[in-house]
Write an enzyme that holds these catalytic residues in place. Structure first.
Site, mmCIF file in Angstrom:
data_model
loop_
_atom_site.group_PDB
_atom_site.id
_atom_site.type_symbol
_atom_site.label_atom_id
_atom_site.label_comp_id
_atom_site.label_asym_id
_atom_site.label_seq_id
_atom_site.Cartn_x
_atom_site.Cartn_y
_atom_site.Cartn_z
ATOM 1 N N THR A 6 42.987 1.780 56.943
ATOM 2 C CA THR A 6 42.660 0.949 55.773
ATOM 3 C C THR A 6 42.895 1.750 54.501
ATOM 4 O O THR A 6 42.802 2.979 54.509
ATOM 5 C CB THR A 6 41.194 0.463 55.794
ATOM 6 O OG1 THR A 6 40.970 -0.401 54.676
ATOM 7 C CG2 THR A 6 40.189 1.586 55.722
ATOM 8 N N SER A 7 43.166 1.021 53.416
ATOM 9 C CA SER A 7 43.280 1.696 52.126
ATOM 10 C C SER A 7 41.944 1.603 51.376
ATOM 11 O O SER A 7 41.790 2.164 50.311
ATOM 12 C CB SER A 7 44.374 1.016 51.290
ATOM 13 O OG SER A 7 44.006 -0.335 51.043
ATOM 14 N N GLU A 35 51.449 -6.768 54.722
ATOM 15 C CA GLU A 35 50.856 -7.968 55.311
ATOM 16 C C GLU A 35 51.771 -9.156 55.040
ATOM 17 O O GLU A 35 52.123 -9.408 53.897
ATOM 18 C CB GLU A 35 49.471 -8.242 54.711
ATOM 19 C CG GLU A 35 48.436 -7.234 55.175
ATOM 20 C CD GLU A 35 47.046 -7.479 54.602
ATOM 21 O OE1 GLU A 35 46.738 -8.598 54.156
ATOM 22 O OE2 GLU A 35 46.253 -6.514 54.598
ATOM 23 N N ASP A 64 40.882 -7.115 58.722
ATOM 24 C CA ASP A 64 41.226 -7.988 57.602
ATOM 25 C C ASP A 64 40.085 -8.951 57.354
ATOM 26 O O ASP A 64 39.598 -9.581 58.288
ATOM 27 C CB ASP A 64 42.479 -8.808 57.928
ATOM 28 C CG ASP A 64 43.718 -8.018 57.639
ATOM 29 O OD1 ASP A 64 44.048 -7.875 56.450
ATOM 30 O OD2 ASP A 64 44.329 -7.515 58.595
ATOM 31 N N GLY A 138 34.359 -5.978 46.088
ATOM 32 C CA GLY A 138 35.056 -7.259 46.209
ATOM 33 C C GLY A 138 34.208 -8.449 45.775
ATOM 34 O O GLY A 138 33.703 -8.508 44.650
ATOM 35 N N ASP A 140 31.284 -9.333 46.894
ATOM 36 C CA ASP A 140 29.841 -9.169 47.151
ATOM 37 C C ASP A 140 28.940 -9.682 46.021
ATOM 38 O O ASP A 140 27.897 -10.282 46.293
ATOM 39 C CB ASP A 140 29.502 -7.707 47.466
ATOM 40 C CG ASP A 140 29.922 -7.323 48.873
ATOM 41 O OD1 ASP A 140 30.198 -8.223 49.689
ATOM 42 O OD2 ASP A 140 29.969 -6.112 49.168
ATOM 43 N N HIS A 165 29.570 -9.907 58.209
ATOM 44 C CA HIS A 165 30.743 -10.291 58.993
ATOM 45 C C HIS A 165 31.378 -9.062 59.654
ATOM 46 O O HIS A 165 31.724 -9.076 60.821
ATOM 47 C CB HIS A 165 31.751 -10.965 58.046
ATOM 48 C CG HIS A 165 31.836 -10.304 56.691
ATOM 49 N ND1 HIS A 165 30.791 -10.341 55.808
ATOM 50 C CD2 HIS A 165 32.779 -9.544 56.111
ATOM 51 C CE1 HIS A 165 31.111 -9.653 54.722
ATOM 52 N NE2 HIS A 165 32.305 -9.150 54.889
ATOM 53 N N ARG A 166 31.469 -7.974 58.861
ATOM 54 C CA ARG A 166 32.099 -6.743 59.365
ATOM 55 C C ARG A 166 31.278 -6.163 60.517
ATOM 56 O O ARG A 166 31.813 -5.718 61.521
ATOM 57 C CB ARG A 166 32.181 -5.752 58.195
ATOM 58 C CG ARG A 166 32.835 -4.433 58.511
ATOM 59 C CD ARG A 166 33.311 -3.746 57.246
ATOM 60 N NE ARG A 166 34.380 -4.490 56.617
ATOM 61 C CZ ARG A 166 34.258 -5.124 55.440
ATOM 62 N NH1 ARG A 166 33.136 -5.053 54.759
ATOM 63 N NH2 ARG A 166 35.267 -5.811 54.968
HETATM 64 P P1 ITT Z 1 43.045 -2.963 53.655
HETATM 65 O O1 ITT Z 1 43.901 -4.195 53.878
HETATM 66 O O2 ITT Z 1 43.828 -1.735 53.293
HETATM 67 O O3 ITT Z 1 42.088 -2.711 54.792
HETATM 68 P P2 ITT Z 1 41.943 -4.539 51.450
HETATM 69 O O4 ITT Z 1 40.929 -4.210 50.384
HETATM 70 O O5 ITT Z 1 43.285 -5.041 51.011
HETATM 71 O O6 ITT Z 1 42.086 -3.240 52.381
HETATM 72 P P3 ITT Z 1 41.405 -7.084 52.816
HETATM 73 O O7 ITT Z 1 42.807 -7.561 52.633
HETATM 74 O O8 ITT Z 1 40.797 -7.244 54.167
HETATM 75 O O9 ITT Z 1 41.270 -5.540 52.459
HETATM 76 O O10 ITT Z 1 40.422 -7.744 51.769
HETATM 77 C C1 ITT Z 1 40.718 -8.925 51.098
HETATM 78 C C2 ITT Z 1 39.858 -9.012 49.870
HETATM 79 O O11 ITT Z 1 38.524 -9.329 50.277
HETATM 80 C C3 ITT Z 1 39.793 -7.728 49.046
HETATM 81 O O12 ITT Z 1 39.926 -8.066 47.684
HETATM 82 C C4 ITT Z 1 38.413 -7.161 49.326
HETATM 83 O O13 ITT Z 1 37.870 -6.539 48.177
HETATM 84 C C5 ITT Z 1 37.615 -8.416 49.713
HETATM 85 N N1 ITT Z 1 36.600 -8.079 50.726
HETATM 86 C C6 ITT Z 1 36.839 -7.591 51.974
HETATM 87 N N2 ITT Z 1 35.671 -7.355 52.614
HETATM 88 C C7 ITT Z 1 34.686 -7.706 51.756
HETATM 89 C C8 ITT Z 1 33.270 -7.669 51.812
HETATM 90 O O14 ITT Z 1 32.617 -7.204 52.883
HETATM 91 N N3 ITT Z 1 32.577 -8.090 50.758
HETATM 92 C C9 ITT Z 1 33.196 -8.550 49.655
HETATM 93 N N4 ITT Z 1 34.526 -8.599 49.500
HETATM 94 C C10 ITT Z 1 35.269 -8.180 50.544
#
Ligand code: ITT
Length: 186
Positions: A6-7, A35, A64, A138, A140, A165-166
């Site tokens: 993951t980034s 992606e 994801d 994100g 949250d 969810h995670r």
């Molecule tokens: P990687 O793909 O590198 O893992 P990413 O930040 O791009 O990292 P996602 O595509 O899975 O990850 O995330 C999609 C969006 O949803 C991204 O803007 C995140 O900040 C948000 N997000 C993911 N998990 C979240 C959480 O638990 N709570 C709030 N926002 C979340």
């Protein structure tokens, strides 16, 4: 030891704390991967996972997550990352009226023995009327889980990690890992 690609440092921290409670070490492979665009998170994650199989040695997983807002017919869903970095939480708040139901969906894809296994989970809730809280990342600050009075960003990280969810998707992966000795002892 199992690799997690993951980034996103927040995801790594949350998962690391869940895995360490089970005495499983995860190694952070910090990298942004490609992606594709597709209708479901499962398809997108499966495609990325297969592509990474030629780059990463041994077992690894990635994760994801998307936010699906009911009155917006599931938007932003697979476009969550783009929406988060463009219109952001304020933009989402401006799109909603009375119906504020939403859910997070997390899909974990595990590459193990050249196969891909998927584990998913959801967290239902509503979108708040304003951004609240400083924790998390994100979406949250605008997401209130069902049965809770606070946004995920107002909760301490342990609380989010108990109900998220995670967390629920990670527990499914952990159950799988525990049935595979090779993964456990690597
Ligand atoms: P990687 O793909 O590198 O893992 P990413 O930040 O791009 O990292 P996602 O595509 O899975 O990850 O995330 C999609 C969006 O949803 C991204 O803007 C995140 O900040 C948000 N997000 C993911 N998990 C979240 C959480 O638990 N709570 C709030 N926002 C979340």
């Amino acid at each position: 030891m199992i690799k997690f690609v993951t980034s996103n440092e927040h995801k790594y921290r949350e998962l690391n704390s869940i895995f360490s409670a089970h005495d499983i070490e995860i190694e952070w492979v910090k990298m942004k991967y490609e992606e594709i665009q597709a209708d479901t998170t499962e398809e997108i994650s499966l495609d990325s996972c297969r592509k990474l199989q030629s780059v990463i040695e041994g077992a690894f997983f990635m994760e994801d997550t998307g936010l699906y807002i009911s009155p917006l017919k599931g938007f932003p869903g697979p476009y969550s990352s783009y929406v988060n970095s463009t219109i952001g939480n304020k933009g989402i708040l401006s799109l909603l009226g009375v119906d504020r139901r939403a859910h997070f969906q997390t899909v974990i894809s595990l590459s193990y023995g050249r196969k891909v296994y998927q584990f998913s989970s959801t967290l239902r809730g509503t979108i708040s009327t304003e951004e609240r809280g400083e924790n998390g990342f994100g979406f949250d600050p605008v997401f209130i889980p069902e049965g809770e009075g606070f946004t995920l960003a107002e909760m301490d990280p342990e609380r989010k990690n108990t109900i998220s969810h995670r967390r629920k998707a990670a527990e499914k992966l952990i159950d799988f890992i525990k049935t595979r000795n090779e993964l456990n002892n690597e």
